[in-house]
Motif scaffolding. Structure first.
Motif, mmCIF file in Angstrom:
data_model
loop_
_atom_site.group_PDB
_atom_site.id
_atom_site.type_symbol
_atom_site.label_atom_id
_atom_site.label_comp_id
_atom_site.label_asym_id
_atom_site.label_seq_id
_atom_site.Cartn_x
_atom_site.Cartn_y
_atom_site.Cartn_z
ATOM 1 N N ASP A 116 0.841 -1.214 0.000
ATOM 2 C CA ASP A 116 0.000 0.000 0.000
ATOM 3 C C ASP A 116 0.873 1.260 0.000
ATOM 4 O OD1 ASP A 116 -2.191 -1.594 0.148
ATOM 5 O OD2 ASP A 116 -2.580 -1.258 2.280
ATOM 6 N N ILE A 117 1.967 1.216 0.766
ATOM 7 C CA ILE A 117 2.848 2.389 0.874
ATOM 8 C C ILE A 117 3.526 2.688 -0.467
ATOM 9 C CG2 ILE A 117 5.014 3.204 1.906
ATOM 10 C CD1 ILE A 117 4.096 1.858 4.554
ATOM 11 N N VAL A 118 4.087 1.656 -1.098
ATOM 12 C CA VAL A 118 4.811 1.907 -2.354
ATOM 13 C C VAL A 118 3.842 2.416 -3.420
ATOM 14 C CG1 VAL A 118 4.789 -0.526 -3.122
ATOM 15 C CG2 VAL A 118 6.488 1.004 -4.029
ATOM 16 N N GLU A 119 2.656 1.863 -3.454
ATOM 17 C CA GLU A 119 1.670 2.308 -4.449
ATOM 18 C C GLU A 119 1.274 3.769 -4.200
ATOM 19 O OE1 GLU A 119 -2.149 0.213 -4.656
ATOM 20 O OE2 GLU A 119 -1.873 0.395 -6.835
ATOM 21 N N ALA A 120 0.979 4.105 -2.943
ATOM 22 C CA ALA A 120 0.534 5.468 -2.620
ATOM 23 C C ALA A 120 1.635 6.483 -2.923
ATOM 24 C CB ALA A 120 0.129 5.541 -1.147
ATOM 25 N N ILE A 121 2.865 6.157 -2.546
ATOM 26 C CA ILE A 121 3.963 7.120 -2.755
ATOM 27 C C ILE A 121 4.277 7.264 -4.248
ATOM 28 C CG2 ILE A 121 6.426 7.534 -2.339
ATOM 29 C CD1 ILE A 121 6.046 6.609 0.502
ATOM 30 N N MET A 122 4.225 6.147 -4.976
ATOM 31 C CA MET A 122 4.521 6.244 -6.414
ATOM 32 C C MET A 122 3.470 7.057 -7.157
ATOM 33 S SD MET A 122 6.443 2.724 -7.455
ATOM 34 C CE MET A 122 6.539 3.114 -9.193
ATOM 35 N N LYS A 123 2.235 7.032 -6.658
ATOM 36 C CA LYS A 123 1.170 7.830 -7.298
ATOM 37 C C LYS A 123 1.418 9.324 -7.123
ATOM 38 C CE LYS A 123 -2.990 5.152 -7.436
ATOM 39 N NZ LYS A 123 -3.914 4.548 -6.529
ATOM 40 N N LYS A 124 1.985 9.691 -5.969
ATOM 41 C CA LYS A 124 2.111 11.118 -5.625
ATOM 42 C C LYS A 124 3.446 11.723 -6.047
ATOM 43 C CE LYS A 124 -0.521 11.756 -1.345
ATOM 44 N NZ LYS A 124 -1.113 10.500 -0.994
ATOM 45 N N ASN A 125 4.435 10.890 -6.397
ATOM 46 C CA ASN A 125 5.808 11.387 -6.559
ATOM 47 C C ASN A 125 6.444 10.917 -7.857
ATOM 48 O OD1 ASN A 125 6.467 12.629 -3.754
ATOM 49 N ND2 ASN A 125 5.404 10.722 -3.285
#
Ligand SMILES: C[S@@+](CC[C@H](N)C(=O)[O-])C[C@H]1O[C@@H](n2cnc3c(N)ncnc32)[C@H](O)[C@@H]1O
Length: 235
Positions: A116-125
């Protein structure tokens, strides 16, 4: 002294970064080790529990980092040489400076949260500027499937045994060219004795789940058994 697990996380990647993020940091020992070995201009400590962040802040303020050279002078804290920052928030909210090179470390939590963390961060950055090191406590396959879906490639991966438990350490980014795989590749070859012990545990785990409705269990089991055959053949 730092644990064998934390040492393996540090050892998997010795590159320099503009910013290192010790996420889900709890005690913050990992971030502190990155600070001590001068691996980034800024080391960030991130956890959502306020009391933990206060403790880390006190400890870092008391730390003497003055004998470490070579770091930028734009310190945001009292120390002249090294910068660190403490953030009390959900890791999934993080936003990074896009022109800089980042290392994000996620350790000591489940593979589902790592995913969940890698997906969320990759979406925003800007994902191409981020290297990742993961060391999940379970559900490695959930994380690895997400890495495949996100197009992340494996730079390096290893196994470490600490206090009787075996952990996977996985370093990935967008620029290397070995695609991630569901059960891992290199982890089965570097230390055959440890790999064989881990494989036995994994096969037993998936055999217990073989009758569950979870998808992929049979496929993963078959892949693990194929690695076991290969290891036996090579020994
Ligand atoms: C077991 S500790 C892991 C500590 C350290 N990373 C390690 O590997 O030893 C897990 C930490 O993750 C934090 N955590 C879990 N989910 C989080 C989230 N979404 N955002 C920020 N922190 C989180 C918890 O508060 C806890 O301190």
């Amino acid at each position: 002294m730092i644990s064998r697990r934390l040492q393996a996380i540090l050892d998997i990647n010795k590159q320099s970064y503009d910013q290192v993020w010790d996420t889900c940091c709890d005690h913050g020992y990992l971030g502190e080790a990155y600070l001590q070995r001068n691996q980034a201009q800024i080391v960030h400590f991130v956890d959502r529990v306020p009391a933990l962040m206060t403790q880390i802040e006190h400890r870092l303020n008391a730390l003497d980092l003055s004998n470490i050279d070579g770091i930028a002078s734009n310190s945001v804290n009292s120390n002249e040489h090294i910068s660190w920052q403490v953030h009390c928030l959900d890791v999934k909210e993080l936003e990074f400076a896009s022109e800089q090179k980042h290392l994000v470390v996620v350790a000591g939590v489940g593979g589902d949260l790592c995913a969940d963390i890698v997906e969320a961060i990759m979406k925003k950055n800007h994902a191409e500027n981020i290297d990742w090191v993961f060391c999940p406590v379970h559900k490695h396959e959930t994380l690895r499937k997400k890495l495949i879906r996100l197009g992340l490639n494996v730079v390096n991966e290893s196994l470490v045994k600490d206090k009787g438990r075996i952990y996977e350490v996985i370093h990935v980014n967008q620029s290397d060219n070995t695609p991630a795989s569901v059960i891992g590749q290199q982890i089965w070859h570097d230390n055959p004795e440890l790999a064989s012990e881990y494989l036995t545990q994994k096969i037993a785990h998936f055999e217990r789940k073989a009758n569950s409705s979870e998808s992929d269990v049979i496929t993963i089991l078959a892949q693990l058994k194929a690695v076991a055959d290969l290891l036996r053949y090579n020994s």
